[in-house]
Design an enzyme around this catalytic site. Structure first.
Site, PDB file in Angstrom:
ATOM      1  N   LYS A   1      12.828  48.102  51.034  1.00  0.00           N
ATOM      2  CA  LYS A   1      13.446  46.862  50.539  1.00  0.00           C
ATOM      3  C   LYS A   1      14.948  47.002  50.697  1.00  0.00           C
ATOM      4  CE  LYS A   1      11.933  43.055  48.557  1.00  0.00           C
ATOM      5  NZ  LYS A   1      10.576  42.494  48.815  1.00  0.00           N
TER       6      LYS A   1
HETATM    7  P1  NAD Z   1      13.130  31.757  47.492  1.00  0.00           P
HETATM    8  O1  NAD Z   1      14.574  32.103  47.393  1.00  0.00           O
HETATM    9  O2  NAD Z   1      12.643  30.947  48.644  1.00  0.00           O
HETATM   10  O3  NAD Z   1      12.649  30.997  46.159  1.00  0.00           O
HETATM   11  C1  NAD Z   1      12.889  31.448  44.872  1.00  0.00           C
HETATM   12  C2  NAD Z   1      12.707  30.260  43.941  1.00  0.00           C
HETATM   13  O4  NAD Z   1      12.792  30.682  42.588  1.00  0.00           O
HETATM   14  C3  NAD Z   1      13.753  29.174  44.122  1.00  0.00           C
HETATM   15  O5  NAD Z   1      13.145  27.912  43.942  1.00  0.00           O
HETATM   16  C4  NAD Z   1      14.730  29.458  42.970  1.00  0.00           C
HETATM   17  O6  NAD Z   1      15.475  28.307  42.586  1.00  0.00           O
HETATM   18  C5  NAD Z   1      13.736  29.865  41.910  1.00  0.00           C
HETATM   19  N1  NAD Z   1      14.312  30.643  40.810  1.00  0.00           N
HETATM   20  C6  NAD Z   1      15.214  31.644  40.845  1.00  0.00           C
HETATM   21  N2  NAD Z   1      15.462  32.085  39.601  1.00  0.00           N
HETATM   22  C7  NAD Z   1      14.697  31.348  38.775  1.00  0.00           C
HETATM   23  C8  NAD Z   1      14.483  31.321  37.370  1.00  0.00           C
HETATM   24  N3  NAD Z   1      15.148  32.163  36.583  1.00  0.00           N
HETATM   25  N4  NAD Z   1      13.599  30.431  36.863  1.00  0.00           N
HETATM   26  C9  NAD Z   1      12.931  29.592  37.677  1.00  0.00           C
HETATM   27  N5  NAD Z   1      13.079  29.561  38.992  1.00  0.00           N
HETATM   28  C10 NAD Z   1      13.956  30.426  39.532  1.00  0.00           C
HETATM   29  O7  NAD Z   1      12.349  33.145  47.391  1.00  0.00           O
HETATM   30  P2  NAD Z   1      10.829  33.443  47.770  1.00  0.00           P
HETATM   31  O8  NAD Z   1      10.812  34.009  49.146  1.00  0.00           O
HETATM   32  O9  NAD Z   1       9.981  32.279  47.430  1.00  0.00           O
HETATM   33  O10 NAD Z   1      10.531  34.664  46.783  1.00  0.00           O
HETATM   34  C11 NAD Z   1      10.162  34.451  45.417  1.00  0.00           C
HETATM   35  C12 NAD Z   1       9.561  35.747  44.904  1.00  0.00           C
HETATM   36  O11 NAD Z   1       8.431  36.097  45.718  1.00  0.00           O
HETATM   37  C13 NAD Z   1      10.465  36.967  44.925  1.00  0.00           C
HETATM   38  O12 NAD Z   1      10.138  37.802  43.835  1.00  0.00           O
HETATM   39  C14 NAD Z   1      10.081  37.664  46.219  1.00  0.00           C
HETATM   40  O13 NAD Z   1      10.365  39.055  46.192  1.00  0.00           O
HETATM   41  C15 NAD Z   1       8.599  37.405  46.209  1.00  0.00           C
HETATM   42  N6  NAD Z   1       7.941  37.517  47.524  1.00  0.00           N
HETATM   43  C16 NAD Z   1       8.312  36.721  48.559  1.00  0.00           C
HETATM   44  C17 NAD Z   1       7.638  36.828  49.767  1.00  0.00           C
HETATM   45  C18 NAD Z   1       7.954  35.925  50.917  1.00  0.00           C
HETATM   46  O14 NAD Z   1       7.220  35.980  51.913  1.00  0.00           O
HETATM   47  N7  NAD Z   1       8.945  35.074  50.853  1.00  0.00           N
HETATM   48  C19 NAD Z   1       6.625  37.785  49.929  1.00  0.00           C
HETATM   49  C20 NAD Z   1       6.258  38.573  48.833  1.00  0.00           C
HETATM   50  C21 NAD Z   1       6.930  38.418  47.636  1.00  0.00           C
END
Ligand code: NAD
Length: 428
Positions: free
Chosen positions: A118
């Site tokens: 990461k």
């Molecule tokens: P992203 O940046 O596209 O979306 C994150 C979302 O969460 C946004 O809508 C943001 O406004 C919201 N957010 C942030 N802080 C917040 C809070 N305190 N309360 C409510 N909403 C909040 O990111 P993503 O890629 O969707 O990733 C989200 C999570 O999923 C992370 O933990 C990431 O590590 C995990 N993840 C993502 C992927 C991927 O393929 N993108 C894969 C595995 C895990």
């Protein structure tokens, strides 16, 4: 010997952070059931390699600002390391170490030939222009050149990074190599070797896992009322897929707060709103609520798809969902896990539930290496097969041993890594 948190505090200050302590504490809980040798457990408690870089960026106003950047590779026992890159104000070495460790268990659980990594840059991406983000990405990639590569470490998108970020990383790496190297990153645009399913993979995978859990519990997915926290890549796709399968999404939220409508939200309209306005701020499609309220709404399935540390010892007793699905990494703390287990609320753990992303990333890498491309339906079918296989192993062990789904998922991942570690032995 001192207990691990003490030992960490004494000798492993480099990675010490609340999230890393949580990852190690979860690991220790699982090790009790995994039956692996303590020497292997000791090696797996720490990342193999970590790098801290300074990333100087020329800002639009002519100033130079130096951002701290990190990459942590937890285990290369099963193959190259794999993991996302995030741009966020909270990124630290310790956070990356925890997330890298979870990636190791996730890859092993899904039987992908990878270890976990990461990385990220501590910055406020929302306050930066596209030009600044491009210069940041290209310089960060250059700083990582000694340790990344298609056979060494393959980055992917994470919070606030996307396919454009991956395209810049791929281009920067390729320019140094003198030829196109699509297999250096995953989650890139389709035009340069990206997967036709990658952008939806994590959210779609979340819903595949939720659907399988519903089947095992004898619930009809169509009857479920769902709440989704986070409306980014993972949350918005999960919300859309849930409604496409007939479930009702009664609330969603992002960093600007939440929206609630008892008779269901029109997800595609919300997606269009976010595309236009950048977030849900100002959207009137439902009753405005805070993120705290959203987590405590009465519902069947609560999908946590925002970030770590959301359901905690403080609010877990007020959660009124019948099941929690972790789309984000680390959204439920250890204390919350205990409270939820005591209340009989199953938690579909992150290492299983959001593994769709890395699984389709693996397909993308294999396709790039082989210069051969599968159709969307083929990829979706392969993803469903992999997730179903992992889900069944996790569910069955959890039932047989009376342990939580999280511990069961970690046991499965840890065992495979430890077996490989023991077969390879300790060099020199
Ligand atoms: P992203 O940046 O596209 O979306 C994150 C979302 O969460 C946004 O809508 C943001 O406004 C919201 N957010 C942030 N802080 C917040 C809070 N305190 N309360 C409510 N909403 C909040 O990111 P993503 O890629 O969707 O990733 C989200 C999570 O999923 C992370 O933990 C990431 O590590 C995990 N993840 C993502 C992927 C991927 O393929 N993108 C894969 C595995 C895990």
């Amino acid at each position: 010997m001192a207990s691990l948190p003490e030992a960490l505090a004494e000798t492993r200050l480099e990675w010490d952070s609340p999230l890393y302590r949580m990852a190690v504490a979860q690991f220790d809980q699982a090790v009790e059931h995994a039956g692996i040798h303590e020497d292997s457990a000791e090696r797996l408690r720490y990342p193999e390699r970590s790098i801290i870089v300074s990333v100087p960026v020329r800002m639009d106003d002519g100033r130079t600002v130096v951002f701290p950047g990190y990459r942590v590779q937890h285990s290369s026992i099963l193959g190259p390391t794999k993991g996302g890159v995030r741009y966020d104000e909270d990124v630290t070495l310790g956070e990356c170490a925890a997330l890298a460790m979870w990636m190791t268990w996730k890859c092993a659980l899904l039987r992908l030939p990878y270890g976990g990594a990461k990385g990220g840059v501590r910055c406020n991406p929302r306050a930066m222009s596209q030009g600044e983000l491009e210069r940041l990405t290209r310089r960060f990639t250059s700083e990582l050149l000694p340790i990344i590569g298609p056979q060494e470490d393959i980055p992917a998108p994470d919070m606030a990074t996307d396919e454009q970020t991956m395209a810049w990383m791929m281009d920067t790496y390729s320019m140094q190599s003198g030829f196109a190297v699509p297999e250096i990153v995953t989650g890139k645009p389709i035009s340069i070797g990206g997967s036709v399913l990658r952008m939806e993979a994590t959210g779609a995978g979340v819903v595949m896992v939720v659907a399988r859990a519903c089947e095992r519990l004898g619930w009809r997915l169509e009857d479920q009322r769902c709440v989704v926290q986070g409306f980014g890549n993972v949350g918005s796709v999960a919300a859309r897929e849930l409604t496409e399968r007939g479930a009702q999404v009664i609330a969603v939220s992002d960093v600007s707060g939440g929206l609630h409508a008892e008779d269901g939200l029109a997800i595609e309209e919300l997606e269009a709103y976010v595309r236009k306005h950048g977030s849900l701020a100002g959207c009137e499609a439902g009753r405005r609520i805070s993120n705290e309220e959203l987590l405590e709404l009465e519902c069947d399935i609560l999908v946590l798809a925002a970030r770590e540390d959301q359901v905690t010892g403080e609010n877990a007793s007020r959660v009124r969902a019948r099941m929690i699905a972790e789309g984000a990494n680390g959204p439920t703390t250890l204390e919350a896990d205990e409270i939820l287990a005591a209340r009989g609320i199953p938690v579909l753990p992150d290492v299983l539930t959001n593994a769709g992303g890395v699984t389709v990333s693996y397909f993308e890498w294999v396709q790039d290496l082989g210069r051969i491309f599968w159709t969307r339906d083929e990829i979706r079918a392969k993803l469903a097969e992999k997730l179903a296989d992992a889900f069944d192993r996790v569910w069955d062990v959890s039932q047989e041993r009376g342990i939580t789904l999280r511990t069961s998922a970690l046991v499965a991942g840890i065992r495979d890594v430890a077996e490989a570690l023991e077969a390879r032995g300790l060099f020199p």
